[in-house]
Design an enzyme around this catalytic site. Sequence first.
Site, PDB file in Angstrom:
ATOM      1  N   THR A 175      48.698  14.503 -30.144  1.00 41.05           N
ATOM      2  CA  THR A 175      49.093  13.215 -30.699  1.00 41.05           C
ATOM      3  C   THR A 175      50.533  12.764 -30.428  1.00 41.05           C
ATOM      4  O   THR A 175      51.459  13.539 -30.594  1.00 41.05           O
ATOM      5  CB  THR A 175      48.880  13.339 -32.225  1.00 41.05           C
ATOM      6  OG1 THR A 175      47.587  13.810 -32.454  1.00 41.05           O
ATOM      7  CG2 THR A 175      49.089  12.057 -32.936  1.00 41.05           C
TER       8      THR A 175
HETATM    9  N1  GLY Z   1      45.950  15.513 -34.123  1.00 36.49           N
HETATM   10  C1  GLY Z   1      44.826  15.213 -33.393  1.00 36.49           C
HETATM   11  C2  GLY Z   1      43.593  15.458 -34.085  1.00 36.49           C
HETATM   12  O1  GLY Z   1      43.428  16.447 -34.783  1.00 36.49           O
HETATM   13  O2  GLY Z   1      42.729  14.656 -33.943  1.00 36.49           O
END
Ligand code: GLY
Length: 332
Positions: A175
Amino acid sequence: MKNKYSVFVHVGAGSHSLSNFSTYKSVMENACKAAIKALEEGSSSSAAVTIAIKILEDDPVTNAGIGSNLTRSGTVECDASIMCSKTGAFGAVGSVSAIKNPICAAKSIMDNESLGQQEIGLIYPMLLVGKGGEIWAKNNNIECTDDKSYHITVLFILNASSKTELVDNGLLQDTVGAICLDRYGDISSGVSSGGIALKYEGRVGEAAIYKAGCWAQKFYDSDQIKVVGASVTGTGEQIIRSSVAENYSTQVASNIDLPINQLQKLLLQFLDDPMLQKYSKKNVGIILMINNEIKDGAITELLAGHTTDTMGYGYMSNNMIHPKVMSLFSIY
Ligand code: GLY
């Protein structure tokens, strides 16, 4: 009008490949510079966040937009969200494949959500998933593609067994996100993700979930106004349980402890959370921006922390000539 503005970006928590460091650095610098330019020209914090995240999504080195992690069947499904302290509005898309820049669709949903409802009483959505998100994007002039390989850049390594192999192929980083403070004293935060590697089709992570992936809120104290923004990364299933973005923002803003001490406590609590003991690794990373409005001006604080091996982040404010990008390899 206030004259301070800043941007804080991240390229996720995880285990980033060392060999990609200069690429992470330059994409974060580009995102910071573009956001600062927009803020300088008077853009709102939410417009600047969208500009920064779009740059992070477009670079194949990050796990968002182009270069997203793949599902078990080799497709890309993206999540993204954005929130603004001025209106409290929130917009998100989950599990979308055809939208070139998921953050642009999230922003468009947020802009409408801030209106509440249409004249005939229809409620505007906060989160649209799959086809619904894509239909919204097309109807709102957000660029889409029919090319199913548009976001795909890494080979699908279903049988990868060694961590080195996963890291070197960019599969263990996460992310991206950005937080911006604008000239008007408002903060917006956003996040965008391809999700965890080899995820189940239709699985939605924290990047699309209210209170989990991003947060932006104005807090009123007796003699002070604090505006706080947070952007979160890590394993969605772990983060969603404790609404990390909203929970950490509130606790850091309202606790009498120093914000950095409070953040460290929260990360240690995350590692010890009984609900997460079934996981061998507990993965969370967060960046926070706190703008403390005091009598004669404002003091802006930036905080970052993670429980993972690495996390990359960078920032820039109106009084800086160059962005500052922090090492990927500090430990929380
Ligand atoms: N941080 C990405 C997810 O777990 O979707």
